[in-house]
Design a protein around this motif. Structure first.
Motif, PDB file in Angstrom:
ATOM      1  N   THR A  46      15.805 -22.357   0.591  1.00  0.00           N
ATOM      2  CA  THR A  46      16.183 -21.216   1.429  1.00  0.00           C
ATOM      3  C   THR A  46      15.910 -19.879   0.745  1.00  0.00           C
ATOM      4  O   THR A  46      16.392 -18.843   1.196  1.00  0.00           O
ATOM      5  CB  THR A  46      17.678 -21.303   1.797  1.00  0.00           C
ATOM      6  N   TYR A  47      15.138 -19.885  -0.339  1.00  0.00           N
ATOM      7  CA  TYR A  47      14.715 -18.676  -1.060  1.00  0.00           C
ATOM      8  C   TYR A  47      15.875 -17.866  -1.622  1.00  0.00           C
ATOM      9  O   TYR A  47      15.754 -16.664  -1.845  1.00  0.00           O
ATOM     10  CB  TYR A  47      13.876 -17.785  -0.142  1.00  0.00           C
ATOM     11  N   ARG A  48      16.997 -18.517  -1.897  1.00  0.00           N
ATOM     12  CA  ARG A  48      18.134 -17.806  -2.462  1.00  0.00           C
ATOM     13  C   ARG A  48      18.065 -17.734  -3.987  1.00  0.00           C
ATOM     14  O   ARG A  48      18.992 -17.220  -4.617  1.00  0.00           O
ATOM     15  CB  ARG A  48      19.439 -18.464  -2.019  1.00  0.00           C
ATOM     16  N   THR A  49      16.997 -18.239  -4.565  1.00  0.00           N
ATOM     17  CA  THR A  49      16.835 -18.157  -6.022  1.00  0.00           C
ATOM     18  C   THR A  49      16.082 -16.902  -6.450  1.00  0.00           C
ATOM     19  O   THR A  49      15.891 -16.674  -7.638  1.00  0.00           O
ATOM     20  CB  THR A  49      16.084 -19.396  -6.533  1.00  0.00           C
ATOM     21  N   ILE A  50      15.629 -16.082  -5.491  1.00  0.00           N
ATOM     22  CA  ILE A  50      14.982 -14.813  -5.829  1.00  0.00           C
ATOM     23  C   ILE A  50      16.042 -13.841  -6.332  1.00  0.00           C
ATOM     24  O   ILE A  50      17.103 -13.714  -5.723  1.00  0.00           O
ATOM     25  CB  ILE A  50      14.268 -14.223  -4.597  1.00  0.00           C
ATOM     26  N   PRO A  51      15.817 -13.164  -7.447  1.00  0.00           N
ATOM     27  CA  PRO A  51      16.804 -12.192  -7.934  1.00  0.00           C
ATOM     28  C   PRO A  51      17.132 -11.164  -6.860  1.00  0.00           C
ATOM     29  O   PRO A  51      16.243 -10.668  -6.171  1.00  0.00           O
ATOM     30  CB  PRO A  51      16.100 -11.546  -9.139  1.00  0.00           C
ATOM     31  N   GLU A  52      18.418 -10.841  -6.712  1.00  0.00           N
ATOM     32  CA  GLU A  52      18.839  -9.925  -5.655  1.00  0.00           C
ATOM     33  C   GLU A  52      18.228  -8.547  -5.803  1.00  0.00           C
ATOM     34  O   GLU A  52      17.926  -7.879  -4.811  1.00  0.00           O
ATOM     35  CB  GLU A  52      20.370  -9.810  -5.640  1.00  0.00           C
ATOM     36  N   ARG A  53      18.057  -8.112  -7.036  1.00  0.00           N
ATOM     37  CA  ARG A  53      17.462  -6.804  -7.309  1.00  0.00           C
ATOM     38  C   ARG A  53      16.264  -7.033  -8.202  1.00  0.00           C
ATOM     39  O   ARG A  53      16.386  -7.076  -9.432  1.00  0.00           O
ATOM     40  CB  ARG A  53      18.476  -5.882  -7.988  1.00  0.00           C
ATOM     41  N   LEU A  54      15.104  -7.236  -7.619  1.00  0.00           N
ATOM     42  CA  LEU A  54      13.929  -7.631  -8.387  1.00  0.00           C
ATOM     43  C   LEU A  54      13.370  -6.437  -9.147  1.00  0.00           C
ATOM     44  O   LEU A  54      13.061  -5.399  -8.571  1.00  0.00           O
ATOM     45  CB  LEU A  54      12.859  -8.201  -7.467  1.00  0.00           C
ATOM     46  N   LYS A  55      13.222  -6.603 -10.463  1.00  0.00           N
ATOM     47  CA  LYS A  55      12.690  -5.545 -11.304  1.00  0.00           C
ATOM     48  C   LYS A  55      11.216  -5.796 -11.578  1.00  0.00           C
ATOM     49  O   LYS A  55      10.622  -6.739 -11.069  1.00  0.00           O
ATOM     50  CB  LYS A  55      13.484  -5.460 -12.605  1.00  0.00           C
ATOM     51  N   THR A  56      10.623  -4.942 -12.402  1.00  0.00           N
ATOM     52  CA  THR A  56       9.189  -5.034 -12.666  1.00  0.00           C
ATOM     53  C   THR A  56       8.808  -6.390 -13.244  1.00  0.00           C
ATOM     54  O   THR A  56       7.765  -6.936 -12.952  1.00  0.00           O
ATOM     55  CB  THR A  56       8.769  -3.921 -13.637  1.00  0.00           C
ATOM     56  N   VAL A  71       0.856  -1.184   0.000  1.00  0.00           N
ATOM     57  CA  VAL A  71       0.000   0.000   0.000  1.00  0.00           C
ATOM     58  C   VAL A  71       0.890   1.230   0.000  1.00  0.00           C
ATOM     59  O   VAL A  71       1.774   1.368   0.853  1.00  0.00           O
ATOM     60  CB  VAL A  71      -0.929   0.009   1.224  1.00  0.00           C
ATOM     61  N   THR A  72       0.660   2.144  -0.952  1.00  0.00           N
ATOM     62  CA  THR A  72       1.488   3.337  -1.087  1.00  0.00           C
ATOM     63  C   THR A  72       0.627   4.597  -1.134  1.00  0.00           C
ATOM     64  O   THR A  72      -0.595   4.532  -1.230  1.00  0.00           O
ATOM     65  CB  THR A  72       2.330   3.260  -2.372  1.00  0.00           C
ATOM     66  N   ASP A  73       1.312   5.752  -1.108  1.00  0.00           N
ATOM     67  CA  ASP A  73       0.614   7.033  -1.120  1.00  0.00           C
ATOM     68  C   ASP A  73      -0.099   7.308  -2.440  1.00  0.00           C
ATOM     69  O   ASP A  73      -1.162   7.915  -2.461  1.00  0.00           O
ATOM     70  CB  ASP A  73       1.612   8.168  -0.858  1.00  0.00           C
ATOM     71  N   ASP A  74       0.506   6.890  -3.547  1.00  0.00           N
ATOM     72  CA  ASP A  74      -0.035   7.280  -4.841  1.00  0.00           C
ATOM     73  C   ASP A  74      -1.050   6.296  -5.396  1.00  0.00           C
ATOM     74  O   ASP A  74      -1.815   6.620  -6.298  1.00  0.00           O
ATOM     75  CB  ASP A  74       1.104   7.450  -5.860  1.00  0.00           C
ATOM     76  N   ARG A  75      -1.067   5.066  -4.872  1.00  0.00           N
ATOM     77  CA  ARG A  75      -2.016   4.056  -5.327  1.00  0.00           C
ATOM     78  C   ARG A  75      -2.550   3.295  -4.133  1.00  0.00           C
ATOM     79  O   ARG A  75      -1.901   3.184  -3.101  1.00  0.00           O
ATOM     80  CB  ARG A  75      -1.356   3.073  -6.301  1.00  0.00           C
ATOM     81  N   ALA A  76      -3.729   2.739  -4.296  1.00  0.00           N
ATOM     82  CA  ALA A  76      -4.316   1.986  -3.200  1.00  0.00           C
ATOM     83  C   ALA A  76      -3.587   0.675  -2.963  1.00  0.00           C
ATOM     84  O   ALA A  76      -3.455   0.226  -1.826  1.00  0.00           O
ATOM     85  CB  ALA A  76      -5.796   1.712  -3.480  1.00  0.00           C
ATOM     86  N   LEU A  77      -3.080   0.056  -4.044  1.00  0.00           N
ATOM     87  CA  LEU A  77      -2.529  -1.285  -3.881  1.00  0.00           C
ATOM     88  C   LEU A  77      -1.616  -1.646  -5.047  1.00  0.00           C
ATOM     89  O   LEU A  77      -1.892  -1.329  -6.198  1.00  0.00           O
ATOM     90  CB  LEU A  77      -3.677  -2.303  -3.799  1.00  0.00           C
ATOM     91  N   ARG A  78      -0.505  -2.313  -4.709  1.00  0.00           N
ATOM     92  CA  ARG A  78       0.349  -3.007  -5.666  1.00  0.00           C
ATOM     93  C   ARG A  78       0.542  -4.429  -5.146  1.00  0.00           C
ATOM     94  O   ARG A  78       0.628  -4.643  -3.942  1.00  0.00           O
ATOM     95  CB  ARG A  78       1.713  -2.332  -5.811  1.00  0.00           C
ATOM     96  N   ILE A  79       0.633  -5.384  -6.052  1.00  0.00           N
ATOM     97  CA  ILE A  79       0.878  -6.767  -5.657  1.00  0.00           C
ATOM     98  C   ILE A  79       2.040  -7.311  -6.467  1.00  0.00           C
ATOM     99  O   ILE A  79       2.054  -7.212  -7.691  1.00  0.00           O
ATOM    100  CB  ILE A  79      -0.377  -7.646  -5.856  1.00  0.00           C
ATOM    101  N   TRP A  80       3.022  -7.860  -5.760  1.00  0.00           N
ATOM    102  CA  TRP A  80       4.211  -8.424  -6.375  1.00  0.00           C
ATOM    103  C   TRP A  80       4.238  -9.931  -6.181  1.00  0.00           C
ATOM    104  O   TRP A  80       3.728 -10.449  -5.186  1.00  0.00           O
ATOM    105  CB  TRP A  80       5.472  -7.835  -5.740  1.00  0.00           C
ATOM    106  N   GLU A  81       4.859 -10.616  -7.121  1.00  0.00           N
ATOM    107  CA  GLU A  81       5.207 -12.021  -6.958  1.00  0.00           C
ATOM    108  C   GLU A  81       6.732 -12.096  -6.940  1.00  0.00           C
ATOM    109  O   GLU A  81       7.377 -12.182  -7.985  1.00  0.00           O
ATOM    110  CB  GLU A  81       4.638 -12.867  -8.102  1.00  0.00           C
ATOM    111  N   PRO A  82       7.351 -12.039  -5.744  1.00  0.00           N
ATOM    112  CA  PRO A  82       8.810 -11.923  -5.657  1.00  0.00           C
ATOM    113  C   PRO A  82       9.570 -13.068  -6.310  1.00  0.00           C
ATOM    114  O   PRO A  82      10.649 -12.873  -6.846  1.00  0.00           O
ATOM    115  CB  PRO A  82       9.067 -11.882  -4.144  1.00  0.00           C
TER     116      PRO A  82
END
Length: 425
Positions: A400-410, A308-319
């Motif tokens: 151990t969730y180490r396969t998630i990209p270190e810098r996740l982009k859009t 939840v952010t100031d400019d939008r009600a909601l964003r949803i990510w799949e990390p």
């Protein structure tokens, strides 16, 4: 209790909206004396553990509890008593939580609804530092908990079914209340140097995480010994920044924290056992300047993260895979302050600064067999125990969730489940 006129009436049908993700919106009807006055914000919302009730702080010290789903009596014109209730707390309500939450074994073994039981508790944290406990089904005040000397910002019931409540406050402390002892037995956790913005509890009820608004601290505490474990540092961010929210993944193997550096917001994903930073969700938010993140929460299946952010009600990510999978339209006039998933998923509720509540259709994601196995295993197994097992490197990294990209982009093109499955064939 407040009258029906003072608490307002939520319209059950969906609102007129061009956003297809918006299911419906609850708007308060305030008396003229309260219009344009401060204190109308919805700082907290929550679903009951079985999903049969929804509570929201609608401003001016009033909490409303409504039966879910809201459209269950469409067309009845009020002929059926839904059992909706309102509670007048006397002071602004900053945090609320249903409880106690049943353990996983209790949820699997029985499907009894809270509507058929005799007691459903609701804790409300007030601006004065008092915590009021209510019996939702009878509408009675059960007890008041005194001790905090500042705003009670967050409340959490552990998922072990015990009558235990964790509270965090602007007085820089967390308190663990034994409600079976009427709150007379209290553990106080001190260590933060400024306001505590948020707290959460791991699914195995072994750890508490808390973030300090101005002290740059992400603290981990033992819920078994009531002692300080460690402080997660901010990594590469050297400038002054503020912390806003935190949440454990449903299996307890990841901790998400949100922070602001003065020019952008970012979300860090941590391994709470090793204090290793697994990934950072930041590139997207840097494009939008100083839009603050008010709240974050993992979906019940652990695949998505709501923001939840100031400019939008909601964003949803799949990390783990695709990055951002949903965002609502820009709306600064009714920006969000809090969010909460329905226990069965599919719906996310967001509270707004004008005292309204919106319900959004969450993306439907079917968990893979790999993810389900990982979630079950990590619920009871620490990172150190996984690393000690004689497993292939890719499987160990996946668990151990180490396969998630270190810098996740859009948008991320990697597929961790496919890599693991191909490796195991």
């Amino acid at each position: 209790m407040c009258s029906r006129e003072n608490r307002g009436e939520p319209p059950p049908p969906p609102p007129t909206s061009t956003d297809p993700a918006l299911l419906l919106e609850l708007k308060t009807r305030r008396p003229p004396s309260l219009l344009e006055r401060a204190g109308c914000e919805t700082w907290s919302v929550d679903f009951s553990p079985d999903g049969a009730w929804f509570a929201w702080s609608m401003g001016h010290g009033i909490v409303w509890v409504v039966a879910w789903p809201l459209d269950s009596v469409d067309g009845q014109d009020g002929e059926i008593d839904r059992g909706d209730k309102s509670f007048s707390c006397g002071h602004p309500v900053w945090g609320l939580a249903f409880g106690p939450r049943p353990s996983k074994s209790q949820r699997i073994g029985g499907k009894a609804s809270s509507r058929g039981s005799k007691k459903l508790l609701l804790a409300t944290g007030l601006e004065t530092g008092v915590i009021k406990i209510w019996n939702v089904l009878t509408g009675e005040a059960v007890m008041d908990l005194h001790g905090h000397e500042g705003v009670v910002r967050d409340l959490v019931f552990p998922q072990n079914g015990m009558l235990m409540l964790i509270s965090s406050s602007r007085d820089k402390t967390l308190r663990i209340w034994d409600l079976a002892q009427k709150g007379k037995k209290v553990q106080v956790l001190s260590g933060h140097k400024d306001w505590i913005s948020s707290c959460c509890v791991s699914s195995d009820c072994s750890m508490i995480a808390s973030v300090g608004r101005f002290d740059r601290m992400v603290c981990l505490w033992s819920l078994r010994s009531y002692t300080f474990i460690k402080n997660l540092t901010g990594g590469t961010h050297k400038t002054l920044y503020l912390m806003s929210s935190c949440d454990f993944s449903p299996d307890g193997a990841m901790l998400a924290t949100a922070a602001f550096s003065g020019s952008s917001w970012w979300i860090d994903l941590w391994d709470p056992y090793t204090a290793e930073k697994l990934a950072t969700l930041a590139d997207y938010f840097e494009d939008y300047g100083q839009n603050q993140i008010s709240a974050i929460q993992f979906s019940p299946n652990g695949l998505n993260l709501s923001i939840v952010t100031d400019d939008r009600a909601l964003r949803i990510w799949e990390p783990g895979k695709r990055g951002m999978v949903m965002q609502t339209k820009r709306d600064r006039e009714s920006n969000g302050l809090c969010c909460n998933y329905h226990p069965q998923g599919g719906v996310v509720a967001t509270g707004t600064r004008d005292g309204h509540v919106r319900f959004w259709r969450a993306p439907t994601v079917v968990p893979s067999l790999c993810h389900l196995c990982r979630s079950i295993l990590r619920h009871s197994t620490s990172t150190y125990q996984i690393e000690a097992l004689p497993l292939p490197k890719r499987i160990s990294e996946y668990l151990t969730y180490r396969t998630i990209p270190e810098r996740l982009k859009t948008c991320c093109s990697s597929s961790d489940d496919e890599e693991w499955e191909s490796h195991t064939v």
